[in-house]
Structure formats: C-alpha cells, structure tokens
Design an enzyme around this catalytic site. Structure first.
Site, PDB file in Angstrom:
ATOM      1  N   ASN A  99     -52.109 -32.768 -28.465  1.00 46.01           N
ATOM      2  CA  ASN A  99     -51.978 -31.501 -29.188  1.00 46.01           C
ATOM      3  C   ASN A  99     -52.835 -30.413 -28.553  1.00 46.01           C
ATOM      4  OD1 ASN A  99     -50.375 -32.997 -30.794  1.00 46.01           O
ATOM      5  ND2 ASN A  99     -51.818 -33.184 -32.494  1.00 46.01           N
ATOM      6  N   HIS A 116     -53.108 -32.202 -22.855  1.00 52.04           N
ATOM      7  CA  HIS A 116     -52.157 -31.108 -22.577  1.00 52.04           C
ATOM      8  C   HIS A 116     -52.792 -29.724 -22.718  1.00 52.04           C
ATOM      9  CE1 HIS A 116     -48.576 -34.044 -23.484  1.00 52.04           C
ATOM     10  NE2 HIS A 116     -49.153 -34.277 -22.333  1.00 52.04           N
ATOM     11  N   CYS A 124     -57.695 -18.784 -15.494  1.00 48.71           N
ATOM     12  CA  CYS A 124     -57.320 -17.808 -14.465  1.00 48.71           C
ATOM     13  C   CYS A 124     -56.321 -18.431 -13.492  1.00 48.71           C
ATOM     14  CB  CYS A 124     -58.552 -17.312 -13.714  1.00 48.71           C
ATOM     15  SG  CYS A 124     -58.111 -16.170 -12.381  1.00 48.71           S
ATOM     16  N   CYS A 127     -58.688 -18.071  -9.861  1.00 43.55           N
ATOM     17  CA  CYS A 127     -59.975 -18.751  -9.640  1.00 43.55           C
ATOM     18  C   CYS A 127     -60.206 -19.922 -10.609  1.00 43.55           C
ATOM     19  CB  CYS A 127     -61.129 -17.752  -9.726  1.00 43.55           C
ATOM     20  SG  CYS A 127     -61.474 -17.176 -11.399  1.00 43.55           S
ATOM     21  N   CYS A 162     -58.909 -11.690 -15.849  1.00 45.08           N
ATOM     22  CA  CYS A 162     -60.094 -12.518 -15.549  1.00 45.08           C
ATOM     23  C   CYS A 162     -61.138 -11.616 -14.901  1.00 45.08           C
ATOM     24  CB  CYS A 162     -59.687 -13.626 -14.585  1.00 45.08           C
ATOM     25  SG  CYS A 162     -61.057 -14.666 -14.034  1.00 45.08           S
ATOM     26  N   THR A 202     -47.090 -39.684 -32.715  1.00 47.29           N
ATOM     27  CA  THR A 202     -46.492 -39.337 -31.422  1.00 47.29           C
ATOM     28  C   THR A 202     -45.223 -40.147 -31.196  1.00 47.29           C
ATOM     29  OG1 THR A 202     -46.801 -39.198 -29.028  1.00 47.29           O
ATOM     30  CG2 THR A 202     -48.063 -40.917 -30.157  1.00 47.29           C
ATOM     31  N   ALA A 245     -49.864 -39.047 -41.486  1.00 42.86           N
ATOM     32  CA  ALA A 245     -51.258 -39.114 -41.051  1.00 42.86           C
ATOM     33  C   ALA A 245     -52.218 -38.624 -42.144  1.00 42.86           C
ATOM     34  CB  ALA A 245     -51.434 -38.267 -39.790  1.00 42.86           C
TER      35      ALA A 245
HETATM   36  P1  OAD Z   1     -42.914 -35.276 -30.971  1.00 44.30           P
HETATM   37  O1  OAD Z   1     -42.355 -34.101 -31.669  1.00 44.30           O
HETATM   38  O2  OAD Z   1     -42.127 -35.838 -29.837  1.00 44.30           O
HETATM   39  O3  OAD Z   1     -43.147 -36.473 -32.007  1.00 44.30           O
HETATM   40  C1  OAD Z   1     -43.799 -36.271 -33.220  1.00 44.30           C
HETATM   41  C2  OAD Z   1     -43.987 -37.603 -33.907  1.00 44.30           C
HETATM   42  O4  OAD Z   1     -44.724 -37.358 -35.100  1.00 44.30           O
HETATM   43  C3  OAD Z   1     -42.689 -38.286 -34.339  1.00 44.30           C
HETATM   44  O5  OAD Z   1     -42.749 -39.655 -33.955  1.00 44.30           O
HETATM   45  C4  OAD Z   1     -42.681 -38.131 -35.856  1.00 44.30           C
HETATM   46  O6  OAD Z   1     -42.038 -39.221 -36.511  1.00 44.30           O
HETATM   47  C5  OAD Z   1     -44.156 -38.110 -36.161  1.00 44.30           C
HETATM   48  N1  OAD Z   1     -44.554 -37.423 -37.403  1.00 44.30           N
HETATM   49  C6  OAD Z   1     -43.943 -36.402 -38.048  1.00 44.30           C
HETATM   50  N2  OAD Z   1     -44.651 -36.024 -39.121  1.00 44.30           N
HETATM   51  C7  OAD Z   1     -45.737 -36.832 -39.185  1.00 44.30           C
HETATM   52  C8  OAD Z   1     -46.869 -36.931 -40.055  1.00 44.30           C
HETATM   53  N3  OAD Z   1     -47.020 -36.109 -41.094  1.00 44.30           N
HETATM   54  N4  OAD Z   1     -47.802 -37.883 -39.790  1.00 44.30           N
HETATM   55  C9  OAD Z   1     -47.663 -38.713 -38.724  1.00 44.30           C
HETATM   56  N5  OAD Z   1     -46.626 -38.648 -37.871  1.00 44.30           N
HETATM   57  C10 OAD Z   1     -45.681 -37.735 -38.092  1.00 44.30           C
HETATM   58  O7  OAD Z   1     -44.409 -34.897 -30.540  1.00 44.30           O
HETATM   59  P2  OAD Z   1     -45.360 -35.588 -29.456  1.00 44.30           P
HETATM   60  O8  OAD Z   1     -45.147 -37.048 -29.388  1.00 44.30           O
HETATM   61  O9  OAD Z   1     -46.722 -35.096 -29.700  1.00 44.30           O
HETATM   62  O10 OAD Z   1     -46.005 -31.720 -24.440  1.00 44.30           O
HETATM   63  O11 OAD Z   1     -44.810 -34.925 -28.128  1.00 44.30           O
HETATM   64  C11 OAD Z   1     -45.487 -35.136 -26.932  1.00 44.30           C
HETATM   65  C12 OAD Z   1     -45.424 -33.923 -26.075  1.00 44.30           C
HETATM   66  O12 OAD Z   1     -44.084 -33.417 -26.012  1.00 44.30           O
HETATM   67  C13 OAD Z   1     -46.203 -32.720 -26.578  1.00 44.30           C
HETATM   68  O13 OAD Z   1     -47.568 -32.784 -26.336  1.00 44.30           O
HETATM   69  C14 OAD Z   1     -45.572 -31.597 -25.809  1.00 44.30           C
HETATM   70  C15 OAD Z   1     -44.124 -31.968 -25.977  1.00 44.30           C
HETATM   71  O14 OAD Z   1     -43.262 -31.503 -25.019  1.00 44.30           O
HETATM   72  C16 OAD Z   1     -46.091 -30.658 -23.658  1.00 44.30           C
HETATM   73  O15 OAD Z   1     -45.772 -29.562 -24.056  1.00 44.30           O
HETATM   74  C17 OAD Z   1     -46.597 -30.936 -22.284  1.00 44.30           C
END
Ligand code: OAD
Length: 258
Positions: A99, A116, A124, A127, A162, A202, A245
C-alpha cells in the site's frame, strides 16, 4: 492452532489494498476498484499515462485526483491500529506493505517496508532527492489540478520542483518499474527472520510481492491469511480466516492477548 503459532511472536505482516478498504480506500481489483474504473494497461504505466497526457489530459487529472483524494482523507482503521499494537507489544516484527497510503505509519507502526512507495513522498526525476508532502500541500496541489481540468501545464505543475531544478513525481512504483531494491531485500530478510507470516488483504497477483509468501513457505514459516475472499495463497496458507482486516485483527489481538 492459530493461537500457538501467533504466540511464538516474531510475526511479519504482508498487507495489500484490502487492509485499507475499511478506511475508505477502494481496492484495485474489487468491485468498483481503481483498475475497474481506470484501465491499468493505460493508467498504471508511464507510456500509457504519457499518451493520455497528450490526447486527453483531463483523464490524467481525473485519475490523479481519484487516486489521491481517498488516500488524503483516510485514517487508520481498527485493523491498522491492531497491527500497531502488536508491534508495540513485541509480537510483530514488521509490516511489508504494497500500500502507498501511509496508513501503517499513521497508525504508529515503526518498521514499515513500503514495496510500492508512498503517495505522500515525491522523488526527483533527475537527482532522486525525496521529500514528503503533507496533507495540506497535497490538497492544494489537487485543487489546482481540479480547477484546470484540461490543462497539461497544470499536470506539469503537480510535479513539484526539486531543489536541483528538475521536477519531482509521486514516489510510487508503476507497472514496468523496478521495486526499490533496499526495501525488497529487507522484505526477504524479514521473512527469513520471522516465525509466522500474516497475509492481510492482498490478492497476490502482483509480483515480486507475490513471491514472498512462497519464500516464507519454502522456509517452513507458517502462513495465516486474513481476507473475506479466498485467494491464490489460500491453498497453501496454514490457516485461512475469512473476514475483514478491521474486524479479524482486533479480535486476534484481544482473544490471544498478544
Ligand atoms: P487487490 O485489489 O488486487 O486485492 C485486494 C484484496 O483485498 C482482495 O483479495 C480482497 O478480497 C481483499 N479485501 C477486500 N476488502 C478487505 C478487507 N476489508 N479486509 C481484508 N481484505 C480485504 O489489491 P493488492 O493485492 O494490494 O500495485 O494489489 C497489489 C498491487 O496491485 C497494488 O499494490 C498495486 C496494484 O496494481 C501497484 O500499483 C504497483
């Protein structure tokens, strides 16, 4: 028993967007999530953003504002606060997070590895100097953007200057960019040294963060997953706790007196 493994302490939490869902920040891939509203093939990478900047600058502004606004207004939820308490009590070693919302730090966690980046920090483009902006500064920048919804110049000005004279961009990782090397190394080290990996909110579809649970499993570390939905990790997690969570983590903290 979950209680027995958690009581061994040295817990490391790997968190994703679901962690902050109850703080009002939508996930990426859930219903109404960011990538449902903005195609990541266009908005999550520099070539796509640059092209959109030229042909439809207002869409870039919409994206920046939509992404930033909930983050600027969010506060840690009971899940974040429970993780901060776990660290304070000595049960949790660190948080590795995907996050970019700063909420773990706001909740009081001291060891937060941000794979991330962080939306409050700017970097910047020449630099690599970094600077954290506060909510007031960012709110002002966003309001200028909103007032000039079709202006490429307004977007350019969002990239604050910057001290070296070049401009700074939000210090976050877009698709196709490398993760910060030091953070990634530290994340692997934290997994090696932990007793248990707690996976919270996640989907596990983005690499290299998604390698970390397998790395833990290979080293015999028990995995406890907290998510309302099953994910690709649920098959090999030792325990899957179905729930949010913000509800499950405070319960764990209280019931197990961690
Ligand atoms: P996702 O949107 O892919 O997944 C979110 C997860 O949170 C899912 O498995 C949901 O079931 C779960 N979820 C939803 N509500 C919840 C709650 N209240 N408590 C617990 N879990 C819950 O998000 P990420 O796995 O974080 O990267 O995605 C990974 C990366 O994809 C991000 O960091 C971002 C994105 O593209 C970049 O931008 C580089």
């Amino acid at each position: 028993m979950i209680k027995d493994i958690l009581l061994k302490g040295k817990i490391v939490a790997l968190t994703g967007a679901g962690m902050s869902e109850e703080s009002g920040i939508s996930t990426f891939r859930g219903k109404g999530g960011i990538w449902e509203r903005y195609n990541p093939a266009i908005y999550a990478n520099i070539p796509g953003l640059s092209f959109t900047f030229i042909i439809r600058p207002h869409k870039v502004i919409d994206f920046i504002v939509d992404f930033y606004e909930p983050i600027l207004n969010a506060e840690p939820n009971p899940g974040h606060l429970a993780l901060a308490k776990l660290e304070e009590n000595g049960a949790l070693n660190s948080i590795i997070t995907q996050n970019v919302d700063d909420l773990h730090t706001k909740a009081g966690n001291k060891v937060v590895i941000e794979l991330h980046g962080n939306m409050f920090r700017f970097r910047c483009m020449r630099c690599s100097n970094k600077r954290k902006l506060d909510k007031k500064e960012l709110t002002e920048l966003l309001s200028k953007l909103e007032k000039n919804r079709n202006s490429r110049l307004a977007i350019t000005k969002f990239f604050v200057p910057c001290k070296c004279g070049r401009r700074m961009r939000p210090d976050v990782v877009l698709f196709g960019e490398s993760l910060p090397e030091a953070e990634l190394k530290l994340a692997y080290k934290e997994i090696e040294n932990c007793n248990t990996l707690l996976l919270v909110g996640t989907s596990g579809v983005v690499y290299p963060a998604a390698y970390l649970p397998a790395y833990a499993k290979e080293r015999g570390k028990p995995i406890v997953e907290i998510n309302p939905e099953r994910t690709k990790f649920s098959e090999f997690a030792d325990y899957f706790i179905a729930g949010k969570a913000g509800e499950v983590l405070p319960q764990i903290l209280q019931e197990y007196s961690l």
